[in-house]
Structures are given as structure tokens and as C-alpha cells.
Motif scaffolding. Structure first.
Motif: not given
Ligand code: GTP
Ligand code: SPV
Ligand code: MN
Length: 605
Positions: A110-126
Motif C-alpha cells: 500500500m505504501t507503493d499505492l500511496y506514493r504520489g497518490s494525492m498529486r494534484g489534490r488537496t490533502m485534508y486532515v480531519i
């Protein structure tokens, strides 16, 4: 550590070192364009719903204040049990009913899947809290997500935002919940209205109490405070600490003479929890108030009774079938506005519609975005069978005033139930706790649209928790047995089994259900108070037709008799199925369950 220049990352409104480090680590892995710490304010809601409207994800509903229609990707409409994993160190701790992968292997994958997976988006911390924030030990979580849909849904479903972060201080424990829709955007790439990925993982690490979800935006897969935290991770905590985290509604029942009983009930997904929780009794003088419609956390109080708290803050309810007759209180809750509708149909004048709702419009926009006429059956359902509304609890007109009391409410009775066309009677009372655990352990139900897979197929669903037990199902049943030993038998809730879904030979439901289920609740309460009689049968204590209050109910006597019937041949046919199920659980099954099965077999002759 490399200082990544991600806007927002250095504006953390917390000094919590563990949280700061985790957010930094995730940002560096997923490389979003920006980081936003969510504050849970109306302003934030307005900003994000506007963003979702501009993106084409949300359509504002003219007929419903501050409410939005939304359609998912057609391949992202339900929980994905095949893609749900319990990654304990030992496979045996996940047990035979969960998917398992080695935690190290899953982390790498899953680390591989997450690598760069939010590129172009905003990351929200809830930052969020399951259950009241003023609890002695608030149950904190923090969800990181790249989905605005998730943020606004978490606003409704949990207590989320700045107050939570403040209460967490700099050292509170929290469950880290990482979510990505898994659809990074290249520079200039246009987004789709429902980003998600074909690759989906809904993963739980019970030893580190961590949740990683990838590829889906659907409720149970993406709103991680809900099933992932409050059931799968919480069930592990509950086992460690001697309490219960269950897939149960909580209701308050008041009799005409003002006796109050709190009842918890476990039915599998899309089998009637929301409807029972908000029930409008059809018998005079009885009142139902709601405390929860999906999840109950139950701990022993100082007085030795079991107290239930609902960890949620909103309802994520099944839309189809909901109408002014079946569930008027859900309809009223929705009239309050402030709601999100996913995969229902839309009317030309800016309202929602689904199968079962009154007043079928001539023309509709289906959940797939097609212009259809609901009378044309070739068009398929206008609303997806698992379409949902997401709405704040505090808009429910029959919300019990004690719904957010951190002490919870003392439970008098626990109901188990499923969707079975045959065999299971309308209601049966367990002889004692262990027999009740056996009834829960052998609960069976026809599968519904709430999970991807074959609808209608009967499967065993222990305590309606099959998809939600965060550890070995055999250990889970043992834990239920142990809980029964923690208290005086007289103080334990009585256990009942119900089935609103039994059918006649012609396929129609034998029992009218919905508000009429109050008649069954009345019998249950009268049993608790020692005022009603029951017939001792092989499977438990069952009322006669005369014992049920059917005053004013237009129903055939024979139908009620059939709904209550114990057919010995049907039950004998059930035995090998239970045996097969117990074999599936295998070595971890407590011997008490085999004892109960042997006793049942003997009683059936
Ligand atoms: P989840 O949110 O998936 O956990 O489901 P739930 O258990 O809360 O199910 P819900 O109450 O939303 O009911 C699901 C479906 O069952 C709806 O279409 C209801 O209309 C239908 N239903 C609920 N109660 C009854 C009943 O007493 N009789 C019949 N025939 N149908 C019912
Ligand atoms: C269920 O499937 O039991 C639900 C909906 O309550 S979800 O949140 O998707 O799990
Ligand atoms: Mn549920």
C-alpha cells in the motif's frame, strides 16, 4: 527529514508531536498540492460543498436547504468485502472469516499505492471523535483524505474539527486513518466527478490500531470513523478491555405507563436498523425515541448493567424503501436539510426520489445520470438499491434527549435479526445469555446491496458483524460468552431473535413490519417485566398469536400464526448449515456453542 514545501503543511493548529510527524510523513509519501487542517466550521462546509458543486460532484437541491445530490462511479457503490483486510501479525488472529495479509507485506504494497497518490489534490486532515467529546476517555481519530466528499460527510457522521484537536492536546492517543481515492492528477488533467481507483484496499492493522484505505470513495470504505474504526478496530479494543463494539441500533421505548426500556438491535446491513430505531409505534401510548441507527459501544456501568453509547453523529441510511409511511421520522430528519444524497434519483424541480418514495414523478435523472421514466421497467432502478442519505442526527424529531450522554443508556434487551424468507419466527426469546449468544452466533440473512456480491443468498452473519469483526470470529463468540460472565445474570440484557422478513408461499411478507414492529417490542418489554407468557419451543420462547397485541391491525390470523410458526422440518434442515458454519469457524469456536447446537438437535428430536 527533507522539508517539503507543501502549502499548509507548516500551518498545523496542533503541537501534538505524533500527529505532526504522521501528517508530515503522509504528505511526503502522497505529495498533495496542499494540506488543509479541517476545523469543522460552517465556513469550511460552505467552502468544500461549493468546491464540490464547481467540480460537478455535487448538485445543489433546490427543494432541500443546504442539501446535495451526488452520484458515485458505477463501480464504487457499496462496501467491498473481498477487498477488506485484517492484517494481524498472525493469520489465525484474523480468523477464517476475514481476508488476511502479512502486515509488513500489506504496508509495502500500500505504501507503493500511496506514493504520489494525492498529486494534484488537496490533502485534508480531519480530527474527529467517535462518541461524545466530553467522555472520560474520548475516542479520537484523525482521518487524512484527498476527498472533499469524505470531509463533508465526516462533518455529518462524526464530531469533527477544531474542538476535537484542542481536546486532544499534545499527547492524546488517536487512531490514524489514511484514505486516498487513488486517482492522482497530472498537471492540467481534468478531474472526474467521482474519483476512485479500480484497485481497492480497505485495510486494518489491529496491533497498531491503524486504518489504511485506498481506491474507494463509498461510505463504509472511506468514512473511516464508521465501520473501520467503530467496529473493526473498536471490536479489537473491546475484546482487550472487556466491552462490546457492535453493529446495533439503540432505541428508547416508553410504555403508556411511562416505563422506560433501552433496546439494542443487531441486523445485517440493509435489514432494518434505521427503520426500527426511528419507529413510529402503531399501538396507542407507546413511544420510540432514537439514540443510534448503526453502531453501539456497550460497557458495564458501576451498577453491573450494560450501557450503550452511539459513537456516531449522523445517519448514513439506505434510501430506497424510505417513505412517509415506512419511516416518517427519517423523512422529517431529511426535511431539515444539511444532507448529502448519494446514488438516488433526482427530479426536474430539484428534489430527490428513490424506489418506494411516494409520488412517482414522470421523468427523473437516474443515479447513473440518465433521463428516465420510473414507470419504464427496462430502465432499471432510478436509485441504486444501496443509495444512501447522510444526515445529522440532531435533526431527528424523535432523538432521545440522552443520545449524547457519555455514560450511555442501560440496555434491557438485545435483539438479533436477519432477512429470512423461511424458518426463523417473527420473535423468539433466548433462555439465557449463552443461548442468546448461540442465536446471535448462528444469525443468518439473505445478502443485500449494501455489499458488492450476490443479493439474496443466505449466509451466516454472527451478531450481524461478519464483515466487521476485527479479529477471529471464534474468539469474538468466546468474548461474548466472557462478557456474560462479567455481570449478574439478572442484570444482563435479555436476548431475543426477530425476523420481519418471513414470507408466505406466494412470496408476500407475512408480517407488515415497520411501525407494526412496535407490537413485537411490546411483547418483548412485557416479557422483561414478567407480564407476558410464552411457549417453550425447541428454538426458544415464542408468543402465541393471542399473546401479541394485534388491536386495530388489519392482518390475517393465519399469516401471524405462520410468521410465528416453528416448522420442525425446516429447523432440522437448518442444523447441517449451522454445523457447516461452526466448522468454518474451526478450532477457535467456544465449546459452549457446540453444546448449544447439540442441545438444539436433541430438542428437535
Ligand atoms: P445499514 O445502514 O446498511 O446497516 O442498514 P439498516 O439495518 O439500517 O437497514 P434499514 O433500516 O435502512 O432498512 C433497509 C431496507 O429494509 C429498507 O429498504 C427498508 O425499507 C427495509 N425494511 C426495514 N424495516 C422493515 C420491515 O420491518 N419490514 C420490511 N418488509 N422491510 C423493512
Ligand atoms: C452498512 O453497510 O452496514 C452500512 C453502510 O451501514 S456503510 O457505512 O457503507 O458500511
Ligand atoms: Mn450498517
Amino acid at each position: 527529514m527533507t522539508a517539503l514545501a507543501i502549502p499548509g503543511l507548516d500551518h498545523a493548529p496542533t503541537t501534538h508531536p505524533g500527529l505532526l510527524a504522521w501528517v508530515q510523513e503522509v504528505a511526503e509519501l502522497t505529495t498533495p498540492d496542499a494540506v488543509v487542517w479541517c476545523d469543522g466550521t460552517q465556513d469550511e462546509w460552505n467552502r468544500l460543498t461549493t468546491k464540490l458543486v464547481d467540480a460537478g460532484t455535487f448538485v445543489p437541491l433546490e427543494k432541500r436547504p443546504n442539501s446535495f445530490w451526488c452520484a458515485s462511479d458505477p463501480d464504487d457503490v457499496a462496501r467491498v468485502e473481498e477487498r477488506t483486510f485484517i492484517c494481524s501479525k498472525d493469520a489465525s488472529d484474523a480468523g477464517p472469516t476475514n481476508n488476511w495479509m502479512d502486515p509488513g507485506e500489506m504496508t509495502a504494497l500500500m505504501t507503493d499505492l500511496y506514493r504520489g497518490s494525492m498529486r494534484g489534490r488537496t490533502m485534508y486532515v480531519i480530527p474527529f471523535c467517535m462518541g461524545p467529546l466530553d467522555a472520560e476517555k474520548p475516542m479520537f481519530g484523525v482521518e487524512i483524505t484527498d476527498s472533499e466528499y469524505v470531509v463533508v460527510s465526516m462533518h455529518i457522521m462524526t464530531r469533527a474539527g477544531r474542538d476535537v484537536l484542542d481536546r486532544m492536546g499534545s499527547d492524546a492517543d488517536f487512531v490514524p486513518c489514511l484514505h486516498s481515492v487513488g486517482k492522482p492528477l497530472e498537471a492540467g488533467e481534468a478531474d472526474v466527478s467521482w474519483p476512485c481507483s479500480e484497485t481497492k484496499y480497505i485495510t486494518h492493522f489491529p496491533e497498531t490500531k491503524t486504518i489504511w484505505s485506498f481506491g474507494s470513495g463509498y461510505g463504509g470504505n472511506a468514512l473511516l470513523g464508521k465501520k473501520c474504526y467503530s467496529l473493526r478496530i473498536a471490536s479489537v479494543l473491546a475484546r482487550e478491555e472487556g466491552w462490546l463494539a457492535e453493529h446495533m441500533l439503540i432505541l428508547k421505548l416508553t410504555s403508556p405507563t411511562d416505563e422506560v426500556h433501552y433496546i439494542a438491535a443487531a441486523f445485517p446491513s440493509a435489514c432494518g436498523k434505521t427503520n426500527l430505531a426511528m419507529l413510529e409505534p402503531t399501538i396507542p401510548g407507546w413511544r420510540v425515541e432514537t439514540l443510534g441507527d448503526d453502531i453501539a459501544w456497550m460497557r458495564f456501568g458501576d451498577d453491573g448493567r450494560l450501557y450503550a453509547v452511539n459513537p456516531e453523529n449522523g445517519f448514513f441510511g439506505v434510501a430506497p424503501g424510505t417513505n412517509w409511511k415506512t419511516n416518517p421520522n427519517a423523512m422529517r430528519t431529511l426535511e431539515g436539510g444539511n444532507s448529502i444524497y448519494t446514488n438516488v434519483a433526482r427530479t426536474p424541480d430539484g428534489d430527490v426520489w428513490w424506489e418506494g418514495m411516494e409520488g412517482t414523478p414522470e421523468i427523473l435523472t437516474s443515479w447513473k445520470g440518465e433521463q428516465i421514466s420510473p414507470s419504464d421497467s427496462s430502465a432499471g432502478p432510478a436509485a441504486h438499491p444501496n443509495s444512501r442519505y447522510c444526515t445529522p442526527m440532531n435533526q431527528c424529531p424523535v432523538l432521545a434527549q440522552e443520545w449524547d450522554d457519555p455514560q450511555g443508556v442501560p440496555i434491557s434487551a438485545i435483539l438479533f435479526g436477519g432477512r429470512r424468507a423461511t424458518t426463523i419466527p417473527l420473535v423468539a426469546e433466548a433462555r439465557d445469555w449463552q443461548h442468546g449468544v448461540f442465536l446471535g452466533a448462528t444469525l443468518s440473512s439473505e445478502k443485500t446491496a449494501a455489499a458488492a456480491g450476490t443479493v439474496g443468498q443466505v449466509r451466516r452473519d454472527p451478531m450481524a458483524m461478519l464483515p466487521f469483526i476485527g479479529y477471529n470470529a471464534g474468539d469474538y463468540l468466546r468474548h461474548w460468552g466472557e462478557v456474560g460472565k462479567q455481570a449478574d445474570a439478572a442484570k444482563l440484557p435479555s436476548i431475543f431473535y426477530v425476523n420481519w422478513f418471513r414470507r408466505g408461499d406466494d412470496g408476500r411478507f407475512l408480517w407488515p413490519g415497520f411501525g407494526e414492529n412496535s407490537r413485537v417490542l411490546k411483547w418483548i418489554v412485557e416479557r422483561l417485566e414478567g407480564r407476558a407468557s410464552a411457549v417453550e419451543t425447541a428454538i426458544g420462547r415464542v408468543p402465541t398469536v393471542e399473546e401479541l397485541d394485534l388491536t386495530g391491525l388489519d392482518v390475517r390470523y393465519e399469516d401471524v400464526a405462520d410468521a410465528l410458526a416453528i416448522d420442525v422440518d425446516e429447523w432440522r434442515a437448518e442444523l447441517p448449515l449451522i454445523e457447516e458454519w461452526f466448522d468454518t469457524i474451526g478450532a477457535a469456536l467456544p465449546s459452549t456453542m457446540q453444546d448449544e447446537l447439540a442441545a438444539l438437535r436433541q430438542r428437535l428430536g
